[in-house]
Design an enzyme around this catalytic site. Structure first.
Site, short mmCIF file in Angstrom:
data_model
loop_
_atom_site.label_atom_id
_atom_site.label_comp_id
_atom_site.label_asym_id
_atom_site.label_seq_id
_atom_site.Cartn_x
_atom_site.Cartn_y
_atom_site.Cartn_z
N GLY A 188 33.89 152.36 62.66
CA GLY A 188 32.58 151.82 62.35
C GLY A 188 32.72 150.45 61.73
O GLY A 188 33.82 149.94 61.55
N GLY A 189 31.58 149.85 61.40
CA GLY A 189 31.58 148.51 60.86
C GLY A 189 32.28 148.40 59.53
O GLY A 189 32.77 147.34 59.16
N ASP A 203 21.77 159.56 55.60
CA ASP A 203 22.22 159.39 56.99
C ASP A 203 22.50 160.74 57.64
O ASP A 203 23.63 161.04 58.04
CB ASP A 203 23.47 158.51 57.04
CG ASP A 203 23.74 157.99 58.46
OD1 ASP A 203 22.87 158.17 59.34
OD2 ASP A 203 24.82 157.42 58.68
#
Length: 225
Positions: free
Chosen positions: A28-29, A139
Site C-alpha cells: 500500500g501507499g 476502515d
C-alpha cells in the site's frame, strides 16, 4: 493500506540475523507486509514495514505506525490480529504479527447468509473492544477482514485507527467511509457501525454499497439511488 505504491524498495533477504524476509503479501501507499521466517521463534510471521518517501512526513508517520503497534499489543481478542515485536532496521520501523491463513473478504464475497452473519458477528465483537476503549477503526473494508482456516474472521490493518472526537484527516476506503468523516465535525463508534453496514452489503452481494474510487467522488456517489 490502499492503492499500490509507485515503486517498491528492495528488502534484505535476512534482517538482523533473526528474520528471513520472503514474498510480499500486501502493499500500500504507506507500507508493505511480507511473509518472513522468525529464526528465534522458529515460526513464520507477517512482517509489516512502514514505507516513507517524503522525509517531511516521516516523523508523523512513524508516530502513527508506532501508535498502531502500541494499541494492538495491548489488545487480546480472538478476532483481532495478534502482534509480536516492534523495531527498526536499515529501512525504517517494522513490526511482526501473526501470519493468518485463509483469504480476505475481497476474494470470498458473496457469502451464504449463515456464513456471512458469522463473519460479521466476529467483526462486531472486535469492534466492541475498540469502542470500549474509545477508539474508531475507520476502515472496515473487505481487504481488512480475513477469514482464517478455522472459519473465524479477524480484523487487520489498524493504520487508520483514531480516538473518538474530531479527526484531523479523512482516512479509509472510499466506498466504506461514513458521511460524517467528510464534515470533520467529530466521529465516534457510529462511524464504524456505518462501515459495518457497508461491509455487510459487500459480504452478501460482492459489490460496494456505493461506487467511489476516490474520496472526492463520495458526495456525488451518495446522491445515486
Amino acid at each position: 493500506m490502499h492503492g499500490l505504491p509507485t515503486r517498491q524498495e528492495p528488502l534484505p533477504v535476512e534482517h538482523s540475523g533473526r528474520y528471513e524476509i520472503q514474498e510480499v503479501l500486501a502493499s500500500g501507499g504507506m507500507g508493505h507486509v511480507h511473509r518472513c521466517y522468525d529464526r528465534v521463534g522458529q515460526r513464520s510471521v507477517a512482517y509489516k514495514r512502514l514505507r516513507v518517501d517524503h522525509k517531511a512526513a516521516r516523523t508523523h508517520l512513524i508516530t502513527l505506525f508506532q501508535r498502531e503497534y502500541d494499541t494492538l499489543v495491548r489488545m487480546t481478542h480472538p478476532n483481532i490480529v495478534e502482534v509480536y515485536e516492534y523495531g527498526f532496521d536499515g529501512l525504517g520501523p517494522y513490526y511482526t504479527m501473526e501470519l493468518l491463513p485463509g483469504a480476505d473478504l475481497t476474494k470470498l464475497a458473496p457469502l451464504a447468509f449463515r456464513d456471512g452473519c458469522r463473519l460479521l458477528r466476529d467483526v462486531a465483537s472486535a469492534l466492541a473492544l475498540l469502542h470500549a476503549r474509545k477508539l474508531v477503526h475507520r476502515d472496515l473494508s473487505p481487504n481488512n477482514v480475513r477469514l482464517t482456516g478455522g472459519g473465524r474472521a479477524k480484523l487487520i490493518d489498524f493504520g487508520t485507527l483514531t480516538n473518538v472526537g474530531v479527526a484531523t484527516d479523512v482516512a479509509g476506503t472510499p466506498a466504506f467511509i461514513a458521511p460524517e468523516c467528510l464534515t470533520r465535525n467529530g466521529i465516534d463508534q457510529r462511524t464504524d457501525l456505518y462501515g459495518l453496514g457497508a461491509l455487510a452489503y459487500w459480504t452478501f452481494t460482492g459489490q460496494p454499497p456505493v461506487f467511489a474510487r476516490h474520496i472526492d467522488d463520495l458526495r456525488d456517489a451518495w446522491q445515486e439511488p
